[in-house]
Design a protein around this motif. Structure first.
Motif, PDB file in Angstrom:
ATOM      1  N   VAL A  73      19.429  59.103  49.821  1.00 46.34           N
ATOM      2  CA  VAL A  73      20.556  58.462  50.502  1.00 46.34           C
ATOM      3  C   VAL A  73      21.795  58.456  49.621  1.00 46.34           C
ATOM      4  O   VAL A  73      22.911  58.730  50.082  1.00 46.34           O
ATOM      5  CB  VAL A  73      20.176  57.027  50.921  1.00 46.34           C
ATOM      6  N   THR A  74      21.612  58.139  48.347  1.00 44.43           N
ATOM      7  CA  THR A  74      22.763  58.032  47.447  1.00 44.43           C
ATOM      8  C   THR A  74      23.217  59.377  46.902  1.00 44.43           C
ATOM      9  O   THR A  74      24.353  59.499  46.438  1.00 44.43           O
ATOM     10  CB  THR A  74      22.425  57.107  46.267  1.00 44.43           C
TER      11      THR A  74
ATOM     12  N   PRO B 224      23.103  62.760  48.632  1.00 48.29           N
ATOM     13  CA  PRO B 224      22.774  63.680  49.730  1.00 48.29           C
ATOM     14  C   PRO B 224      23.017  65.132  49.331  1.00 48.29           C
ATOM     15  O   PRO B 224      23.779  65.428  48.406  1.00 48.29           O
ATOM     16  CB  PRO B 224      23.739  63.244  50.839  1.00 48.29           C
TER      17      PRO B 224
ATOM     18  N   SER C 125      24.354  65.013  55.388  1.00 47.02           N
ATOM     19  CA  SER C 125      23.888  63.632  55.506  1.00 47.02           C
ATOM     20  C   SER C 125      24.967  62.796  56.171  1.00 47.02           C
ATOM     21  O   SER C 125      26.146  63.183  56.203  1.00 47.02           O
ATOM     22  CB  SER C 125      23.558  63.060  54.124  1.00 47.02           C
TER      23      SER C 125
ATOM     24  N   TYR D 224      27.798  57.058  54.243  1.00 47.52           N
ATOM     25  CA  TYR D 224      27.761  55.605  54.200  1.00 47.52           C
ATOM     26  C   TYR D 224      28.324  55.115  52.869  1.00 47.52           C
ATOM     27  O   TYR D 224      28.681  55.911  51.997  1.00 47.52           O
ATOM     28  CB  TYR D 224      26.329  55.095  54.375  1.00 47.52           C
TER      29      TYR D 224
ATOM     30  N   ASN E 255      26.775  56.518  49.598  1.00 47.41           N
ATOM     31  CA  ASN E 255      26.972  57.885  49.113  1.00 47.41           C
ATOM     32  C   ASN E 255      28.400  58.395  49.272  1.00 47.41           C
ATOM     33  O   ASN E 255      28.682  59.542  48.927  1.00 47.41           O
ATOM     34  CB  ASN E 255      26.020  58.846  49.836  1.00 47.41           C
TER      35      ASN E 255
END
Length: 308
Positions: A155-156, A158, A194, A197, A200
């Motif tokens: 998630v962090t 991508p 991705s 958010y 990231n």
């Protein structure tokens, strides 16, 4: 949570072996009901036992009636036969469990996990050694922790890629996956794989700027014109939040200082609606958003079309 994870993991293992479906929601409701009722009579936490499930499976049991019979036998054992087990060596009890569980080890699956994903292999080995040397709960806790760490990492951080044009086509693909793909002079095409958010957004912005810096350095050494336009392929971006939009705004401002245009290609419906709501489209310009990367290249680099 550990007990629930253990029960579902055990259930899925035997469901795969017996070829039937397992509903995780129903398992959660069943375990919750058992623990609520059991708490009224000072019972232990109810969960699935891997060792007893393995013994049950190896004994050839087919229906849930076996659990009723097993419960009755355990009840009688606790009342009348427990003193006889006092002198039974632990090695004998362990051998019963080992003989039932050893056949469940799938060596081919472990080798396949190693080939496909090394991170999954680490989680697999963590669960294995945790169960062997400590307990089932600790083994599952190790595996779940490693899996969560993998998710957070994905998630962090991508996946992003630089795209190039496949020769004699208008198709743009990852230059690492397709070595024959060539970069478009004066353009840097980046794909984000991705959703964007808060976790990231800064990484994506910094990654794009780092690519621009590296590309400009290479072009300067080769004596070629510098990058004039950054094209961001957004078709894999399924969603974007406020932090992601702010990151794009900061990226746009940073590019303006370098006299580089920011162009977006193929943003999805959810993404484009949020970009309009945040006025980012007005900032970068409606004419800087295109349906495909090829359309963006045609507009930003007309000479390429003539060469094709």
């Amino acid at each position: 949570m550990v007990a629930l994870t253990e029960a579902v993991a055990i259930g899925r293992t035997f469901a795969a072996m017996k070829d039937y479906q397992l509903d995780g929601n129903k398992e959660m409701v069943a375990l919750g009901t058992m623990n609520v009722i059991g708490s009224m009579t000072s019972c232990y936490v109810s969960t699935g036992s891997f060792s007893r499930s393995a013994v049950n499976y190896m004994s050839g049991c087919q229906t849930a009636v076996s659990n009723i019979v097993m419960s009755f036998v355990v009840f009688l054992t606790l009342l009348f036969i427990t003193p006889l087990f006092k002198y039974t060596p632990n090695a004998i009890l362990a051998s019963i469990i080992i003989s039932a569980v050893i056949s469940l080890i799938d060596y081919e699956a472990v080798a396949l996990i190693w080939k496909i994903d090394k991170f999954d292999f680490v989680a697999c080995m963590g669960a294995f050694f945790g169960v062997v040397f400590i307990s089932v709960e600790i083994g599952l806790l190790i595996a779940v922790s490693i899996s969560f760490a993998k998710i957070l990492l994905q998630v962090t951080r991508p996946r992003t890629a630089v795209l190039g044009r496949i020769p004699r086509t208008n198709v743009y693909r990852n230059i690492e996956q397709y070595p024959e793909a060539t970069k478009v002079p004066g353009l840097l095409i980046v794909r984000i794989d991705s959703a964007i958010y808060f976790s990231n957004s800064n990484y994506i912005r910094e990654r794009a700027l780092r690519w621009l810096t590296d590309e400009d350095d290479q072009l300067k050494e080769a004596g070629l014109p510098k990058i004039q336009c950054l094209v961001v392929e957004m078709s894999p971006v399924t969603d974007i939040d406020t932090s992601g939009i702010h990151a794009l705004e900061e990226l746009y401002k940073s590019l303006q200082k370098r006299e580089i245009q920011l162009v977006l290609a193929n943003p999805g419906r959810v993404v484009i609606d949020k970009l309009h709501a945040s006025s980012l489209v007005s900032l970068i310009g409606q004419d800087k958003i295109f349906l495909t990367v090829a359309d963006a290249v045609v507009t930003c680099s007309p000479k390429i079309v003539e060469e094709v």
